[in-house]
Design a protein around this motif. Structure first.
Motif, PDB file in Angstrom:
ATOM      1  N   SER A   1       0.890  -1.171   0.141  1.00 14.12           N
ATOM      2  CA  SER A   1       0.020  -0.059   0.015  1.00 14.12           C
ATOM      3  C   SER A   1       0.756   1.128   0.053  1.00 14.12           C
ATOM      4  CB  SER A   1      -1.086   0.047   1.215  1.00 14.12           C
ATOM      5  OG  SER A   1      -0.159  -0.146   2.470  1.00 14.12           O
ATOM      6  N   LEU A   2       0.432   2.218  -0.300  1.00 18.64           N
ATOM      7  CA  LEU A   2       1.000   3.631  -0.256  1.00 18.64           C
ATOM      8  C   LEU A   2       1.314   3.996   1.147  1.00 18.64           C
ATOM      9  CD1 LEU A   2      -0.769   5.780  -3.105  1.00 18.64           C
ATOM     10  CD2 LEU A   2       1.541   4.677  -3.262  1.00 18.64           C
ATOM     11  N   ALA A   3       2.547   4.809   1.370  1.00 13.83           N
ATOM     12  CA  ALA A   3       2.863   4.993   2.671  1.00 13.83           C
ATOM     13  C   ALA A   3       2.042   5.962   3.185  1.00 13.83           C
ATOM     14  CB  ALA A   3       4.509   5.389   2.691  1.00 13.83           C
ATOM     15  N   SER A   4       2.005   6.008   4.561  1.00 15.17           N
ATOM     16  CA  SER A   4       1.138   7.130   5.177  1.00 15.17           C
ATOM     17  C   SER A   4       1.806   7.362   6.704  1.00 15.17           C
ATOM     18  CB  SER A   4      -0.268   6.528   5.560  1.00 15.17           C
ATOM     19  OG  SER A   4      -0.220   5.526   6.404  1.00 15.17           O
ATOM     20  N   SER A   5       1.256   8.198   7.168  1.00 21.35           N
ATOM     21  CA  SER A   5       1.931   8.733   8.615  1.00 21.35           C
ATOM     22  C   SER A   5       1.842   7.580   9.683  1.00 21.35           C
ATOM     23  CB  SER A   5       1.395   9.894   9.152  1.00 21.35           C
ATOM     24  OG  SER A   5      -0.234   9.960   9.118  1.00 21.35           O
ATOM     25  N   LYS A   6       0.750   6.749   9.412  1.00 18.09           N
ATOM     26  CA  LYS A   6       0.751   5.902  10.464  1.00 18.09           C
ATOM     27  C   LYS A   6       1.651   4.852  10.194  1.00 18.09           C
ATOM     28  CE  LYS A   6      -2.827   2.349  12.025  1.00 18.09           C
ATOM     29  NZ  LYS A   6      -4.170   1.853  11.748  1.00 18.09           N
ATOM     30  N   THR A   7       2.269   4.371  11.397  1.00 18.08           N
ATOM     31  CA  THR A   7       3.140   3.278  11.506  1.00 18.08           C
ATOM     32  C   THR A   7       2.505   1.938  11.486  1.00 18.08           C
ATOM     33  OG1 THR A   7       4.641   4.608  12.670  1.00 18.08           O
ATOM     34  CG2 THR A   7       5.388   2.095  12.819  1.00 18.08           C
TER      35      THR A   7
ATOM     36  N   ALA B   1       5.996   3.548  -0.276  1.00 17.85           N
ATOM     37  CA  ALA B   1       5.254   2.349  -0.089  1.00 17.85           C
ATOM     38  C   ALA B   1       5.782   1.329   0.948  1.00 17.85           C
ATOM     39  CB  ALA B   1       4.758   1.710  -1.393  1.00 17.85           C
TER      40      ALA B   1
ATOM     41  N   ASP C   1       6.976   6.525  -5.889  1.00 16.08           N
ATOM     42  CA  ASP C   1       6.208   6.672  -4.710  1.00 16.08           C
ATOM     43  C   ASP C   1       6.690   5.995  -3.625  1.00 16.08           C
ATOM     44  OD1 ASP C   1       4.621   8.710  -5.999  1.00 16.08           O
ATOM     45  OD2 ASP C   1       3.074   7.380  -6.478  1.00 16.08           O
TER      46      ASP C   1
ATOM     47  N   GLU D   1       9.466  -0.704   4.495  1.00 20.40           N
ATOM     48  CA  GLU D   1       9.253   0.697   3.724  1.00 20.40           C
ATOM     49  C   GLU D   1      10.458   0.866   2.540  1.00 20.40           C
ATOM     50  OE1 GLU D   1       9.989   3.670   6.665  1.00 20.40           O
ATOM     51  OE2 GLU D   1       8.101   3.278   7.460  1.00 20.40           O
TER      52      GLU D   1
END
Length: 257
Positions: A189-195, A242, A240, A201
């Motif tokens: 999935s695309l990376a987000s601020s949630k760990t 991810a 991007d 990564e």
């Protein structure tokens, strides 16, 4: 005594037991049985449980396609074990291969082939050199062990293995290993601020669309690549950030040397 009414192995069957990169400790059990030890004695000599020792023999026999140890009836403890002619042949083959390997490595001393999984053939596309951080049961008496690995980029991966497998591999802090996983067991999935726990990564290097799932190749932080799948249509683009997520049960550990 085990029945001798079986199909003899073909000359190419026995080497299959040596194609497994984790075979060394299993072969140690077989060597002790060949020296006259019982399975329980062999287990103590190798430093594993009685159950793990039999698992080692059974695995080698399955890979060889022929029984390597015969269970005998009678005697102290109700029976014992005796190595078969095929078991002795396998040990001779292992010794010959070890000598040949040392000769090859000696010629390449100082080269870059000391660590890696060059001898391991598997359908698992994801193979990453890691080091064991710690290895311990989740609870007292639990038959499974949680193994935490450190990737070259400093990420932590967690694998769930049986105690017998951990013993046979000799897993301990600092040990170099290979982390292996089927690409189909990895969600990207695309990376987000949630760990996300147990996530790797990286940045998208390639993406191949499919009917239901898109195959995504990540260039990992710290080096290496990891392959997984995302639901079609995946919105990520090359470059991007991810993350690749997998469950501890999906992560296989192999010896790296």
């Amino acid at each position: 005594m085990a029945s001798r009414d079986r199909t003899p192995p073909t000359p190419t069957d026995l080497p299959q037991a040596l194609a497994d990169a984790t075979a060394d400790k299993r072969l140690d059990v077989l060597r002790h049985v060949a020296a006259g030890c019982s399975i329980s004695q062999a287990a103590r000599q190798v430093g594993i449980s009685y159950k793990a020792a039999w698992q080692a023999i059974d695995t080698l026999s399955n890979l060889s396609g022929t029984p390597l140890v015969e269970r005998t009836v009678g005697g102290l403890g109700g029976g014992g074990a005796r190595i078969t002619a095929d078991g002795l042949q396998l040990l001779a083959l292992a010794a010959e291969l070890a000598r040949a390997r040392q000769q090859v490595l000696a010629r390449f001393a100082g080269g870059a082939i000391g660590e890696g999984g060059l001898g391991l053939r598997t359908s698992m596309r994801n193979q990453l050199r890691c080091r064991v951080l710690h290895c311990a049961p989740l609870a007292s008496g639990d038959p499974t062990v949680q193994v935490t690995l450190a990737t070259p980029g400093g990420a932590k991966l967690v694998s769930s293995v049986t105690q017998e497998s951990a013993d046979l591999l000799g897993l301990r802090a600092g040990l170099p290993v290979l982390a292996l996983c089927k690409a189909t067991a990895v969600d990207v999935s695309l990376a987000s601020s949630k760990t996300v726990a147990g996530a790797l990564e990286g940045r998208i290097e390639r993406c191949a669309p499919g009917a239901r799932l898109d195959e995504v190749v990540l260039a990992l932080t710290g080096g290496g690549h990891w392959v997984g799948f995302a639901k079609h249509p995946f919105k990520g683009q090359v470059g991007d950030a991810a993350v690749a997520v997998l469950s501890p049960a999906a992560l296989v550990i192999g010896l790296a040397g």
